[in-house]
Enzyme design. Structure first.
Site, PDB file in Angstrom:
ATOM      1  N   GLU A 166      -7.934 -17.403  10.691  1.00 37.35           N
ATOM      2  CA  GLU A 166      -7.549 -16.518   9.597  1.00 37.35           C
ATOM      3  C   GLU A 166      -6.046 -16.568   9.378  1.00 37.35           C
ATOM      4  OE1 GLU A 166      -8.439 -11.915   8.337  1.00 37.35           O
ATOM      5  OE2 GLU A 166      -7.267 -12.266  10.158  1.00 37.35           O
ATOM      6  N   TRP A 204     -14.500 -11.951   5.898  1.00 35.81           N
ATOM      7  CA  TRP A 204     -14.143 -11.609   4.517  1.00 35.81           C
ATOM      8  C   TRP A 204     -15.336 -11.689   3.568  1.00 35.81           C
ATOM      9  CZ3 TRP A 204      -9.791  -9.503   2.603  1.00 35.81           C
ATOM     10  CH2 TRP A 204      -8.653  -9.489   3.426  1.00 35.81           C
ATOM     11  N   TYR A 231      -3.427 -11.470   0.983  1.00 31.07           N
ATOM     12  CA  TYR A 231      -2.333 -11.803   1.899  1.00 31.07           C
ATOM     13  C   TYR A 231      -1.686 -13.164   1.649  1.00 31.07           C
ATOM     14  CZ  TYR A 231      -4.183  -7.905   4.692  1.00 31.07           C
ATOM     15  OH  TYR A 231      -4.605  -6.676   5.120  1.00 31.07           O
ATOM     16  N   ARG A 234      19.295  -8.337   9.214  1.00 31.00           N
ATOM     17  CA  ARG A 234      18.309  -7.256   9.318  1.00 31.00           C
ATOM     18  C   ARG A 234      17.284  -7.343   8.179  1.00 31.00           C
ATOM     19  NH1 ARG A 234      23.259  -4.551  10.659  1.00 31.00           N
ATOM     20  NH2 ARG A 234      23.439  -3.786   8.526  1.00 31.00           N
ATOM     21  N   CYS A 282      -3.629  -4.147   4.591  1.00 32.59           N
ATOM     22  CA  CYS A 282      -3.486  -3.130   5.638  1.00 32.59           C
ATOM     23  C   CYS A 282      -2.258  -3.434   6.488  1.00 32.59           C
ATOM     24  CB  CYS A 282      -4.740  -3.067   6.497  1.00 32.59           C
ATOM     25  SG  CYS A 282      -6.198  -2.465   5.618  1.00 32.59           S
ATOM     26  N   ARG A 315      -0.464   0.055   7.440  1.00 31.41           N
ATOM     27  CA  ARG A 315      -0.566   1.351   6.755  1.00 31.41           C
ATOM     28  C   ARG A 315      -1.855   2.085   7.127  1.00 31.41           C
ATOM     29  NH1 ARG A 315      -4.485   1.439   3.082  1.00 31.41           N
ATOM     30  NH2 ARG A 315      -5.283  -0.606   2.480  1.00 31.41           N
ATOM     31  N   ASP A 337      -8.118   0.370  11.326  1.00 34.99           N
ATOM     32  CA  ASP A 337      -9.403   0.596  11.993  1.00 34.99           C
ATOM     33  C   ASP A 337      -9.196   0.166  13.446  1.00 34.99           C
ATOM     34  OD1 ASP A 337     -11.917   0.289  13.125  1.00 34.99           O
ATOM     35  OD2 ASP A 337     -12.773  -0.801  11.415  1.00 34.99           O
ATOM     36  N   ASN A 386      -5.483  -7.633  14.591  1.00 32.22           N
ATOM     37  CA  ASN A 386      -4.096  -7.541  14.121  1.00 32.22           C
ATOM     38  C   ASN A 386      -3.104  -7.838  15.231  1.00 32.22           C
ATOM     39  OD1 ASN A 386      -5.108  -4.588  12.296  1.00 32.22           O
ATOM     40  ND2 ASN A 386      -5.116  -6.700  11.579  1.00 32.22           N
ATOM     41  N   ILE A 402     -10.314   6.048  13.820  1.00 36.88           N
ATOM     42  CA  ILE A 402     -11.581   5.608  14.374  1.00 36.88           C
ATOM     43  C   ILE A 402     -12.679   6.113  13.432  1.00 36.88           C
ATOM     44  CG2 ILE A 402     -13.185   5.799  16.311  1.00 36.88           C
ATOM     45  CD1 ILE A 402     -10.680   6.443  18.063  1.00 36.88           C
ATOM     46  N   TYR A 403     -13.531   5.237  12.981  1.00 38.92           N
ATOM     47  CA  TYR A 403     -14.607   5.643  12.088  1.00 38.92           C
ATOM     48  C   TYR A 403     -15.641   6.475  12.837  1.00 38.92           C
ATOM     49  CZ  TYR A 403     -13.029   2.887   8.120  1.00 38.92           C
ATOM     50  OH  TYR A 403     -12.294   2.404   7.055  1.00 38.92           O
TER      51      TYR A 403
END
Length: 277
Positions: free
Chosen positions: A58, A80, A94, A126, A159, A179, A182, A190, A221-222
């Protein structure tokens, strides 16, 4: 990885119940951060088996501007599928924003090239960052992902939307801002993806590995993942595996899955859970 389990426990004990776009419901904490030094091992979860090949492919797809799931499917990745059109399209997600950010004059900006140039020529900056949040292409929540794609919008908004690099003492570190995260299904991907990206970029610019810093806005958490989270919390984490790059490609865009060597990965069994769409 203890920090991940501590995050799950924190949200379970301190989170608040919230409604969400999918209608599933979550328990959520706003604002959470932790950091991991890659010299301590590669942060691939051991309290459940994580699909490392899917994570790497990915990321390679993102870096090459991918917005159609066909290549992913051909390389064993199906995460996906639920959001794509019949033709496999996902809109300007993305990969498009990372490598071909649309400009007002009809041109494009390759943000990855911008990052690589700064790391080579102005490593004290920066401003060594790229991001995917483009309000002009955010999906309409009243439409399905497929309808949004047909309208030229993103199937899903990003996300993990901002990546910032910093150099200190010849070490490269990466901070990722997510942002909406899950924690059961998304976060392990991630974290490992960010770590792979850091390894690739550091190799390309001849820097040592520093830290991966994960910063979450809405860490949730779902409601239909509670049993799976409790199962993870009941498991003792094992030693982290090692990931090595077997070659140095000509550019950040030329990596293949076979370039990554994962060793000493001994996880607990995988944990299945429904995806909120």
């Amino acid at each position: 990885m203890k920090q991940y389990l501590e995050m799950l426990k924190h949200v379970m004990e301190n989170g608040v119940q919230r409604n969400d776009r999918t209608g599933t419901g979550t328990i959520s904490t706003f604002g959470y951060q932790y950091r991991h030094d890659l010299k301590e091992g590669f942060p691939l979860l051991t309290t459940k088996k994580v699909h490392f090949k899917g994570i790497v492919n990915e990321l390679i797809w993102f870096l090459n501007g991918g917005t159609n799931k066909t290549w992913l499917n051909q390389n064993g990745v199906s995460i996906w599928d639920e959001w794509a059109t019949e033709n496999g399209d996902l809109g300007p997600i993305y990969g498009k924003m990372w490598t071909g950010w649309p400009t007002k004059d009809g041109g494009e900006i390759n943000q990855i090239e911008y990052v690589m140039d700064l790391l080579k020529n102005n490593p004290d900056s920066r401003r060594i960052l790229f991001q995917g949040w483009n309000p002009e292409y955010l999906p309409n929540e009243s439409m399905s992902p497929q309808e949004n794609v047909e309208a030229g919008l993103q199937a899903l908004p990003p996300c993990h939307l901002l990546y910032q690099f910093a150099v200190a003492n010849n070490k490269l570190s990466l901070l990722v801002y997510i942002r909406s995260n899950d924690l059961l299904l998304g976060h392990p991907y991630n974290l490992a993806s960010a770590s792979c990206l850091l390894m690739m970029v550091a190799q390309q610019v001849n820097l040592e590995l520093g830290e991966v810093i994960m910063t979450m806005g809405d860490a949730h958490i779902y409601s239909n993942h509670m049993d799976q989270v409790q199962l993870q919390l009941s498991r003792d984490p094992r030693s982290l595996p090692t990931v090595k790059l077997k070659r140095k490609p000509n550019s950040i865009y030329d990596y293949r899955y076979d370039d990554f060597e994962l060793t000493s990965y001994d996880p607990h069994p995988a944990i299945s859970a429904p995806i909120a769409i």
